[in-house]
Design a protein around this motif. Structure first.
Motif, PDB file in Angstrom:
ATOM      1  N   LYS A  59      35.187  65.347  22.038  1.00  0.00           N
ATOM      2  CA  LYS A  59      35.018  63.961  22.485  1.00  0.00           C
ATOM      3  C   LYS A  59      33.718  63.416  21.892  1.00  0.00           C
ATOM      4  O   LYS A  59      32.683  64.089  21.917  1.00  0.00           O
ATOM      5  CB  LYS A  59      34.935  63.878  24.011  1.00  0.00           C
ATOM      6  N   PHE A  60      33.790  62.176  21.380  1.00  0.00           N
ATOM      7  CA  PHE A  60      32.609  61.543  20.804  1.00  0.00           C
ATOM      8  C   PHE A  60      32.144  60.414  21.710  1.00  0.00           C
ATOM      9  O   PHE A  60      32.932  59.545  22.095  1.00  0.00           O
ATOM     10  CB  PHE A  60      32.927  60.998  19.413  1.00  0.00           C
ATOM     11  N   ILE A  61      30.852  60.431  22.063  1.00  0.00           N
ATOM     12  CA  ILE A  61      30.265  59.431  22.948  1.00  0.00           C
ATOM     13  C   ILE A  61      29.483  58.439  22.093  1.00  0.00           C
ATOM     14  O   ILE A  61      28.594  58.827  21.320  1.00  0.00           O
ATOM     15  CB  ILE A  61      29.313  60.072  23.986  1.00  0.00           C
ATOM     16  N   LEU A  62      29.818  57.164  22.247  1.00  0.00           N
ATOM     17  CA  LEU A  62      29.197  56.119  21.433  1.00  0.00           C
ATOM     18  C   LEU A  62      28.656  55.019  22.327  1.00  0.00           C
ATOM     19  O   LEU A  62      29.352  54.535  23.229  1.00  0.00           O
ATOM     20  CB  LEU A  62      30.233  55.528  20.467  1.00  0.00           C
ATOM     21  N   GLU A  81      23.595  70.819  27.318  1.00  0.00           N
ATOM     22  CA  GLU A  81      22.555  71.121  26.322  1.00  0.00           C
ATOM     23  C   GLU A  81      21.825  72.432  26.627  1.00  0.00           C
ATOM     24  O   GLU A  81      20.601  72.499  26.591  1.00  0.00           O
ATOM     25  CB  GLU A  81      21.561  69.964  26.220  1.00  0.00           C
ATOM     26  N   VAL A  82      22.596  73.479  26.927  1.00  0.00           N
ATOM     27  CA  VAL A  82      21.981  74.780  27.208  1.00  0.00           C
ATOM     28  C   VAL A  82      21.599  75.495  25.925  1.00  0.00           C
ATOM     29  O   VAL A  82      20.986  76.563  25.967  1.00  0.00           O
ATOM     30  CB  VAL A  82      22.939  75.681  28.019  1.00  0.00           C
ATOM     31  N   ASP A  83      21.993  74.937  24.767  1.00  0.00           N
ATOM     32  CA  ASP A  83      21.714  75.586  23.488  1.00  0.00           C
ATOM     33  C   ASP A  83      20.406  75.099  22.865  1.00  0.00           C
ATOM     34  O   ASP A  83      20.127  75.357  21.699  1.00  0.00           O
ATOM     35  CB  ASP A  83      22.872  75.348  22.510  1.00  0.00           C
ATOM     36  N   LYS A  95      25.875  60.745  27.018  1.00  0.00           N
ATOM     37  CA  LYS A  95      26.494  62.049  27.270  1.00  0.00           C
ATOM     38  C   LYS A  95      26.028  62.618  28.604  1.00  0.00           C
ATOM     39  O   LYS A  95      26.840  63.014  29.450  1.00  0.00           O
ATOM     40  CB  LYS A  95      26.146  63.029  26.127  1.00  0.00           C
ATOM     41  N   SER A  96      24.712  62.656  28.808  1.00  0.00           N
ATOM     42  CA  SER A  96      24.188  63.214  30.055  1.00  0.00           C
ATOM     43  C   SER A  96      24.509  62.336  31.254  1.00  0.00           C
ATOM     44  O   SER A  96      24.587  62.825  32.387  1.00  0.00           O
ATOM     45  CB  SER A  96      22.666  63.408  29.944  1.00  0.00           C
ATOM     46  N   THR A 111      36.027  71.835  25.833  1.00  0.00           N
ATOM     47  CA  THR A 111      35.878  70.441  25.412  1.00  0.00           C
ATOM     48  C   THR A 111      34.405  70.183  25.145  1.00  0.00           C
ATOM     49  O   THR A 111      33.558  70.426  26.008  1.00  0.00           O
ATOM     50  CB  THR A 111      36.373  69.461  26.489  1.00  0.00           C
ATOM     51  N   VAL A 112      34.116  69.703  23.932  1.00  0.00           N
ATOM     52  CA  VAL A 112      32.741  69.423  23.531  1.00  0.00           C
ATOM     53  C   VAL A 112      32.520  67.924  23.501  1.00  0.00           C
ATOM     54  O   VAL A 112      33.380  67.166  23.043  1.00  0.00           O
ATOM     55  CB  VAL A 112      32.438  70.054  22.154  1.00  0.00           C
ATOM     56  N   LEU A 113      31.364  67.491  24.006  1.00  0.00           N
ATOM     57  CA  LEU A 113      30.979  66.085  23.964  1.00  0.00           C
ATOM     58  C   LEU A 113      29.740  65.951  23.086  1.00  0.00           C
ATOM     59  O   LEU A 113      28.714  66.593  23.353  1.00  0.00           O
ATOM     60  CB  LEU A 113      30.670  65.551  25.361  1.00  0.00           C
TER      61      LEU A 113
END
Length: 575
Positions: free
Chosen positions: A517-520, A474-476, A35-36, A25-27
């Motif tokens: 998932k999109f965080i707004l 955010e490890v990338d 997000k954080s 699952t990606v946020l």
């Protein structure tokens, strides 16, 4: 896995509930959208350090709750639940944490109140959060031996437990030897104190359980009148003309006279007759006990004086007479030990030598297991690094017996010193460029390389750790292009071992998601708040396009986003 997460009045979040699935699952969302903050909430749920700053302004408390499913019947959490008396049924665990506006933290597991330490113990078996900050822990060599032990935990755990048992025994003996052999003046003072205590306790002539018996006798004498009157009233009610026993006798005779005519009457006549004789016997017992009662005020004074003396000793030596007697036995042993110090020191020296040999053998066995594990780990990490475009890199696990710190225990054999992990000091070494010597990771790897090395380790350790959810925050950062694609593929591979939640700004990673998932961040009642929504396929394309180009949505970006999704789909099919 984490099935559902509820967050209320936490930072800028007023109230959200997020449902998660297995896989990856990606946020995603704009910087500052929250997000954080969601990851911070999960970290607190796992027992992380809280702060009143997390409580949304104007509210009484922040609350986070997570529902986890556990489909492995041998999962560690069942043992932990049993240890703390927490029922885990239906393969479900609910963690709950609230932080009040005055800074108090309230923790629950399956509805039962627990301490933060216990919540953390549950949390670490369920959630593994990997952030940019955690990548720095890879540079700390003190953590390397734990990672190596985790790699081959099946073999190492039992040997390590056996070794630690011997090590702790040895440490205690060494401590006692030091106390006996050093500071003659302090030891003399200690002996004077112990002898005084021993004399005081010997003069008291305590008897095991004496305090309990005296308190019971005092209670009887202090309440003599009530006891006597109660027994006397009971006896009078039962025995004598027109009293209880006489009426019971009449009742049984009435039944016996008619027992030949009815089986029910016959049965009840016999039953009542038995009760009659029991009550008659009870009446005689009461009478006999009354005859033994005597009020002795002198005895009461003696008991009070003795209990006062015992209570005085309790304040100094133990909570009960039995505890005081046990303490007396210990100081007798210590007095004998100090008085005959030389012989005890010699005995301790022999015991220490024997334990040193045994502990060294266990430490050697630990070393042999680690050496084999290091070879296998090196091979596995090398393969993972190759897949992350670090094919020119070389990885190695180095062992040495360098002594650091002050708490190690010396072993004469080969001048090796033992510590809590045996005699091994482990360092992960790496060379990222051909021709360069192997060096400590902290002195060699760049930020992007560190992320890839840690990801390689996570890929290897995912199946060893047993956690249900791995979270990447955010490890990338610091990577792009083909490296970003390889990281995306590696993260998805980890999701085959356990659920993965990942915050990312890379479109390659987002395209690999099984759920997006999109965080707004929006405005509600003139206040910022965070919303979470799950994207459809068309919405995924739009979001990937924005991640590629920034704010402006272009046809080229849309085409590129579709290509990324297509590549991700082909990769998943090949897995």
């Amino acid at each position: 896995m984490l099935m559902e997460l509820s967050i209320q009045d936490f930072a800028i979040i007023d109230k959200i509930s997020i449902t998660f699935s297995d896989g990856l699952t990606v946020l995603t969302g704009e910087t500052g959208a929250g997000k954080s903050i969601i990851i911070d909430a999960v970290q607190l749920l796992a027992g992380g350090r809280g702060s009143v700053e997390y409580v949304r302004h104007g509210t009484k408390k922040a609350e986070i709750e997570g529902l986890f499913s556990i489909d492995d019947a041998d999962h560690t959490i069942y043992r932990i639940g049993k240890d703390y008396g927490i029922d885990i049924s239906d393969e479900m665990v609910v963690l709950n944490r609230a932080i009040t506006s005055n800074g108090k933290s309230i923790c629950r597991v399956n509805g039962k109140l627990v301490t933060l330490a216990i919540l953390k113990e549950f949390g670490k078996t369920l959630i593994d959060i990997h952030s940019q900050h955690e990548t720095q822990s890879l540079m700390d060599a003190d953590n390397h031996i734990e990672l190596l032990d985790l790699y081959d935990s099946t073999l190492i755990t039992k040997t390590k437990e056996d070794y630690l048992y011997l090590y702790n025994q040895l440490a205690n003996l060494k401590k006692r030897y030091k106390e006996l052999s050093e500071n003659e003046q302090e030891m003399a003072h200690r002996l004077d104190l112990l002898e005084f205590q021993l004399q005081e306790l010997a003069q008291a002539e305590l008897v095991p359980g004496e305090d309990e018996k005296l308190e019971e006798e005092r209670s009887q004498l202090a309440n003599f009148e009530r006891i006597y009157n109660g027994l006397h009233d009971a006896y009078d009610a039962l025995y004598g003309d027109q009293r209880g026993i006489e009426w019971l006798n009449r009742a049984q005779l009435a039944l016996q006279d008619n027992s030949n005519y009815d089986s029910f009457i016959s049965d009840k006549a016999e039953e009542l007759s038995n009760h009659y004789f029991l009550i008659e016997e009870l009446t005689f017992d009461i009478r006999n006990y009354i005859d033994t009662l005597q009020f002795d005020p002198q005895r009461l004074n003696e008991i009070e004086a003795r209990l006062n003396e015992i209570n005085r000793l309790k304040k100094k030596y133990g909570s009960s007479v039995n505890d005081i007697i046990e303490y007396m036995g210990k100081i007798e042993e210590e007095v004998e030990e100090i008085t005959n110090k030389d012989s005890h020191l010699k005995k301790l020296e022999e015991q220490i030598r024997e334990l040193e040999e045994d502990a060294y053998l266990e430490a050697k066995q630990l070393h042999d297991i680690r050496t084999k594990a290091a070879k296998a780990l090196t091979s596995d990490i090398q393969k993972e690094l190759n897949g992350l475009y670090l094919e020119k890199a070389s990885f190695s696990v180095a062992f040495d017996t360098k002594v650091t710190g002050t708490h190690e225990i010396g072993v004469n054999n080969e001048n090796i010193r033992l510590h809590k992990n045996g005699f091994d000091y482990v360092h992960f070494l790496i060379s990222t460029n051909p021709g360069e010597p192997l060096k400590e990771i902290s002195k060699t790897a760049s930020g992007g390389e560190l992320s890839r090395i840690m990801l390689a380790l996570k890929k290897i350790f995912a199946k060893h750790q047993g956690v249900t959810s791995v979270i990447f925050d955010e490890v990338d950062t610091g990577v792009s292009g083909r490296v970003a694609q390889s990281i995306a593929e590696k993260i998805h591979q980890i999701s085959s071992e356990s659920q993965v939640l990942c915050i990312t700004h890379l479109p390659q990673v987002a395209a690999m998601a099984d759920t997006h998932k999109f965080i707004l961040k929006s405005e509600k009642d003139k206040r910022a708040t965070t919303k979470v929504s799950e994207l459809s396929n068309s919405e995924k394309i739009e979001e990937l396009s924005r991640m590629i180009t920034g704010a402006e949505l272009t046809e080229t970006a849309i085409v590129h986003a579709k290509e990324l999704l297509n590549l991700a789909s082909k990769f998943k099919t090949r897995e």
